[in-house]
Write a protein that holds these residues in place. Sequence first.
Motif, PDB file in Angstrom:
ATOM      1  N   MET A 157       7.818   6.577  -8.661  1.00 44.73           N
ATOM      2  CA  MET A 157       8.387   6.891  -7.352  1.00 44.73           C
ATOM      3  C   MET A 157       9.790   6.305  -7.276  1.00 44.73           C
ATOM      4  SD  MET A 157       4.924   5.819  -5.440  1.00 44.73           S
ATOM      5  CE  MET A 157       4.718   4.605  -6.707  1.00 44.73           C
ATOM      6  N   ASN A 158      10.588   6.839  -6.342  1.00 40.27           N
ATOM      7  CA  ASN A 158      11.990   6.401  -6.253  1.00 40.27           C
ATOM      8  C   ASN A 158      12.139   4.994  -5.692  1.00 40.27           C
ATOM      9  OD1 ASN A 158      13.593   8.681  -7.146  1.00 40.27           O
ATOM     10  ND2 ASN A 158      12.588   9.766  -5.461  1.00 40.27           N
ATOM     11  N   LEU A 159      13.237   4.375  -6.067  1.00 40.90           N
ATOM     12  CA  LEU A 159      13.685   3.136  -5.437  1.00 40.90           C
ATOM     13  C   LEU A 159      14.984   3.449  -4.702  1.00 40.90           C
ATOM     14  CD1 LEU A 159      11.720   1.623  -7.394  1.00 40.90           C
ATOM     15  CD2 LEU A 159      13.515  -0.039  -7.755  1.00 40.90           C
ATOM     16  N   ASP A 160      15.194   2.823  -3.549  1.00 41.20           N
ATOM     17  CA  ASP A 160      16.520   2.865  -2.919  1.00 41.20           C
ATOM     18  C   ASP A 160      17.014   1.427  -2.741  1.00 41.20           C
ATOM     19  OD1 ASP A 160      15.212   1.849  -0.708  1.00 41.20           O
ATOM     20  OD2 ASP A 160      15.258   3.723   0.438  1.00 41.20           O
ATOM     21  N   ASP A 161      17.978   1.214  -1.874  1.00 46.56           N
ATOM     22  CA  ASP A 161      18.549  -0.137  -1.747  1.00 46.56           C
ATOM     23  C   ASP A 161      17.531  -1.165  -1.272  1.00 46.56           C
ATOM     24  OD1 ASP A 161      20.903   0.841  -2.603  1.00 46.56           O
ATOM     25  OD2 ASP A 161      21.838   0.962  -0.620  1.00 46.56           O
ATOM     26  N   ASP A 162      16.448  -0.703  -0.644  1.00 46.42           N
ATOM     27  CA  ASP A 162      15.395  -1.610  -0.177  1.00 46.42           C
ATOM     28  C   ASP A 162      14.194  -1.634  -1.123  1.00 46.42           C
ATOM     29  OD1 ASP A 162      16.689  -2.563   2.061  1.00 46.42           O
ATOM     30  OD2 ASP A 162      15.994  -0.910   3.327  1.00 46.42           O
ATOM     31  N   GLY A 163      14.369  -1.152  -2.318  1.00 48.66           N
ATOM     32  CA  GLY A 163      13.262  -1.172  -3.284  1.00 48.66           C
ATOM     33  C   GLY A 163      12.417   0.096  -3.213  1.00 48.66           C
ATOM     34  N   LEU A 164      11.151  -0.038  -3.553  1.00 51.85           N
ATOM     35  CA  LEU A 164      10.266   1.127  -3.669  1.00 51.85           C
ATOM     36  C   LEU A 164      10.217   1.923  -2.359  1.00 51.85           C
ATOM     37  CD1 LEU A 164       8.141   2.371  -5.701  1.00 51.85           C
ATOM     38  CD2 LEU A 164       6.423   1.147  -4.367  1.00 51.85           C
ATOM     39  N   VAL A 165      10.355   3.237  -2.492  1.00 45.47           N
ATOM     40  CA  VAL A 165      10.256   4.107  -1.313  1.00 45.47           C
ATOM     41  C   VAL A 165       8.765   4.327  -1.071  1.00 45.47           C
ATOM     42  CG1 VAL A 165      10.904   6.350  -0.323  1.00 45.47           C
ATOM     43  CG2 VAL A 165      12.471   5.154  -1.895  1.00 45.47           C
ATOM     44  N   VAL A 166       8.178   3.487  -0.234  1.00 44.96           N
ATOM     45  CA  VAL A 166       6.717   3.450  -0.143  1.00 44.96           C
ATOM     46  C   VAL A 166       6.155   4.694   0.539  1.00 44.96           C
ATOM     47  CG1 VAL A 166       6.577   0.939  -0.249  1.00 44.96           C
ATOM     48  CG2 VAL A 166       6.702   2.040   1.940  1.00 44.96           C
ATOM     49  N   SER A 167       7.025   5.432   1.247  1.00 43.89           N
ATOM     50  CA  SER A 167       6.536   6.673   1.877  1.00 43.89           C
ATOM     51  C   SER A 167       6.147   7.710   0.812  1.00 43.89           C
ATOM     52  CB  SER A 167       7.601   7.248   2.811  1.00 43.89           C
ATOM     53  OG  SER A 167       8.791   7.453   2.083  1.00 43.89           O
ATOM     54  N   GLU A 168       6.534   7.477  -0.442  1.00 42.01           N
ATOM     55  CA  GLU A 168       6.178   8.434  -1.509  1.00 42.01           C
ATOM     56  C   GLU A 168       4.804   8.146  -2.116  1.00 42.01           C
ATOM     57  OE1 GLU A 168       9.210   8.766  -4.523  1.00 42.01           O
ATOM     58  OE2 GLU A 168      10.799   9.127  -3.062  1.00 42.01           O
ATOM     59  N   ILE A 169       4.184   7.019  -1.741  1.00 42.03           N
ATOM     60  CA  ILE A 169       2.957   6.607  -2.448  1.00 42.03           C
ATOM     61  C   ILE A 169       1.829   7.624  -2.264  1.00 42.03           C
ATOM     62  CG2 ILE A 169       1.124   4.863  -2.611  1.00 42.03           C
ATOM     63  CD1 ILE A 169       3.219   2.776  -1.745  1.00 42.03           C
ATOM     64  N   GLU A 170       1.663   8.059  -1.029  1.00 40.66           N
ATOM     65  CA  GLU A 170       0.511   8.929  -0.748  1.00 40.66           C
ATOM     66  C   GLU A 170       0.627  10.239  -1.535  1.00 40.66           C
ATOM     67  OE1 GLU A 170      -0.609   8.818   3.298  1.00 40.66           O
ATOM     68  OE2 GLU A 170      -2.269  10.236   3.007  1.00 40.66           O
ATOM     69  N   THR A 212      -1.095   1.992   3.479  1.00 42.94           N
ATOM     70  CA  THR A 212      -1.362   3.149   2.603  1.00 42.94           C
ATOM     71  C   THR A 212      -2.390   2.781   1.529  1.00 42.94           C
ATOM     72  OG1 THR A 212       0.938   3.775   2.920  1.00 42.94           O
ATOM     73  CG2 THR A 212      -0.246   4.897   1.156  1.00 42.94           C
ATOM     74  N   ALA A 213      -2.234   1.596   0.948  1.00 40.94           N
ATOM     75  CA  ALA A 213      -3.170   1.181  -0.112  1.00 40.94           C
ATOM     76  C   ALA A 213      -4.587   1.099   0.454  1.00 40.94           C
ATOM     77  CB  ALA A 213      -2.741  -0.163  -0.692  1.00 40.94           C
ATOM     78  N   THR A 219      -5.723  -0.251  -5.547  1.00 41.75           N
ATOM     79  CA  THR A 219      -5.464  -1.641  -5.945  1.00 41.75           C
ATOM     80  C   THR A 219      -3.959  -1.860  -6.080  1.00 41.75           C
ATOM     81  OG1 THR A 219      -7.535  -1.689  -7.157  1.00 41.75           O
ATOM     82  CG2 THR A 219      -5.880  -3.332  -7.792  1.00 41.75           C
ATOM     83  N   VAL A 220      -3.484  -3.032  -5.636  1.00 45.40           N
ATOM     84  CA  VAL A 220      -2.063  -3.366  -5.743  1.00 45.40           C
ATOM     85  C   VAL A 220      -1.901  -4.508  -6.746  1.00 45.40           C
ATOM     86  CG1 VAL A 220      -0.031  -4.232  -4.503  1.00 45.40           C
ATOM     87  CG2 VAL A 220      -1.652  -2.702  -3.342  1.00 45.40           C
ATOM     88  N   VAL A 221      -1.031  -4.305  -7.734  1.00 48.89           N
ATOM     89  CA  VAL A 221      -0.657  -5.396  -8.637  1.00 48.89           C
ATOM     90  C   VAL A 221       0.744  -5.848  -8.220  1.00 48.89           C
ATOM     91  CG1 VAL A 221      -0.204  -6.070 -11.030  1.00 48.89           C
ATOM     92  CG2 VAL A 221      -2.087  -4.489 -10.504  1.00 48.89           C
ATOM     93  N   GLU A 222       0.811  -7.061  -7.681  1.00 49.41           N
ATOM     94  CA  GLU A 222       2.069  -7.589  -7.130  1.00 49.41           C
ATOM     95  C   GLU A 222       2.626  -8.630  -8.100  1.00 49.41           C
ATOM     96  OE1 GLU A 222       1.618  -9.838  -3.457  1.00 49.41           O
ATOM     97  OE2 GLU A 222       3.692  -9.373  -2.900  1.00 49.41           O
ATOM     98  N   ASP A 223       3.723  -8.290  -8.756  1.00 55.27           N
ATOM     99  CA  ASP A 223       4.304  -9.165  -9.776  1.00 55.27           C
ATOM    100  C   ASP A 223       5.479  -9.916  -9.143  1.00 55.27           C
ATOM    101  OD1 ASP A 223       4.882 -10.328 -12.169  1.00 55.27           O
ATOM    102  OD2 ASP A 223       5.517  -8.497 -13.190  1.00 55.27           O
ATOM    103  N   ASP A 224       5.377 -11.246  -9.098  1.00 59.46           N
ATOM    104  CA  ASP A 224       6.359 -12.015  -8.320  1.00 59.46           C
ATOM    105  C   ASP A 224       6.900 -13.226  -9.094  1.00 59.46           C
ATOM    106  OD1 ASP A 224       7.900 -12.840  -6.174  1.00 59.46           O
ATOM    107  OD2 ASP A 224       6.259 -13.900  -5.194  1.00 59.46           O
TER     108      ASP A 224
END
Length: 417
Positions: A157-170, A212-213, A219-224
Motif C-alpha cells: 500500500m502507498n505511503l505519504d508524508d504521514d506514513g502508511l495510507v491506512v485507508s487502503e488497508i481494507e 480496520t484490523a 494481525t498487526v506486526v508493529e516493528d519499532d
Amino acid sequence: MELNLDLNRNVPVLDWTPHLASRTEGMQSSAIRELLKLTQQPDVISFAGGLPAPEFFPLREIEEACRFIIRENGAQALQYSATEGYGPLKEYLATSMHKYGVPAMPCNVLPTNGSQQALDLVGKLFIDPDDYVLTGRPTYLAAIQVWNAYQARYHTMNLDDDGLVVSEIEHAYEKVLADSGRPPKFIYVLPNFHNPAGTTLPLERRLQLAETATKLDLTVVEDDPYGELRYEGEDVPPICTLIPERTIYLGTFSKTLSPGLRLGWIVCPEVLMERFVQAKQGSDLHTGTFVQYIANDVCQRGLLKPHVRRLRQVYKERRDTMLDALAEFWPDGCSWTRPQGGLFLWAKVPESMDTVEFLKDAVAQKVAYVPGVNFYPNQDGGHNAMRLNFSYCEPDLIVEGIHRLGTALKQVLGHSH
Ligand SMILES: Cc1ncc(COP(=O)(O)O)c(C=O)c1O
C-alpha cells in the motif's frame, strides 16, 4: 596417525543448487550487506547502513556491567537458560512499555536475538507458502528478505508524508482475499520514524488502523526499533496500546545500547507466547544469557535513559546537519523527508534518474547510499529514491558526503555548479 594437512589441495567446487530446498529460490543476500562491504573501505562516506555512531557506544557502562555480572552471578550468566528469557530483564521491559500505555506483563515479553530474529519467528509461525503479507511501499527490506525464505507474497500500500495510507488497508485485504482465496496473514507496520521512509504515523491513522484490523480480524506486526530516538514532537501511542490483543510488537536494544549485543524483544498476547517460545526453542534454545544479564544490569542501574538522552542530542544534530546540507548542495527537483526521529531520511531525485545507476557515480565519489528499489517488495517503485542514514557519520563528513552527492547529481542532470 599423523594428519597430513595440505591447505593448497584443490577441493572440487560442487553445484549445490539441485540439493537445496525450493524455498531457497526466493532467498537473496541483502543489497545492504553487499553495500556494507563496500563501505568498509576507510575513505568511503557511508550513508548506506543503519549503523549507530560507534564513538557513542556505552563502553564504560558495559564494561562495568560485565565485571559485576561475572563477579556476582558468573556461573548463571554463562549457563544455558530458559527460552522464555531472563526474568528480571522481562520485568524491566514489561514495565518500560507501560510509559507508552502498553499493558505488558513479563509473560507477554520474549527476549530475542535482535528484532531480526523476531521477524523470522513471525514468519515461522504465520507464513505458509504463497501467503500474503500486507505492508507499505517502501518497507524494511530485511523483513522482506526473511519472509521470502517462507515463500511469502506481498501486497503493498502507498505511503505519504504521514506514513502508511491506512485507508487502503481494507481494499488491500479484499483484493488479496479475492485473488488468492485466503486473507492476508498480517499487516507489517513501522509507525515510528519509518525505515526507510522516515515518516511517523499520526494518532488518527493509528486509531483507524486499529479499527480496520479489528473489523477484518487482521494481525498487526508493529516493528519499532527507533521509537526511543525522537528528536522533536510528542510520542504517539504504539498500535500495541490500542489493540494489544492482536498486535505483535517488536523492540530492540540495537539502536539504544548496541547492535552487536543482538538483543531485542517481542511483546504479544500471552496465548500466542507459547507458540513463539516453541518456534524460538527450535531456532536457538534461548537468547544469550550473558547478553540478557548485561542489558538488564545497564537498565536496572538507570544507565540506559541518560545514554539515550545523549544519543537523541547527537543524532538530532546529525539529522539537522544533513537536512541543511541537502538544502544547500542538492539541485532543484530533489526532495526529502524530514524525520522527527530515527536514523534515516528518504530522498527523491528527478524522475528521469535511476538511483541504482547513479550509485556508480556516487561510489566513484566515495559516497554510498541504498537505492530506493531495494525497499519495494514487488520491485514496483523507488527508482528515483534513496535512503540516507544520518547517524553513523560525524557532522563534517555528512556535509562533505552530501556535497559530493549534490555535485554528482548536478553533473548527471546537466546543471552548472
Ligand atoms: C525496521 C527494522 N526492523 C528490525 C531491525 C533489526 O534490528 P535488530 O538489530 O534488533 O535485529 C532493523 C535494523 O535496522 C530495522 O530497521
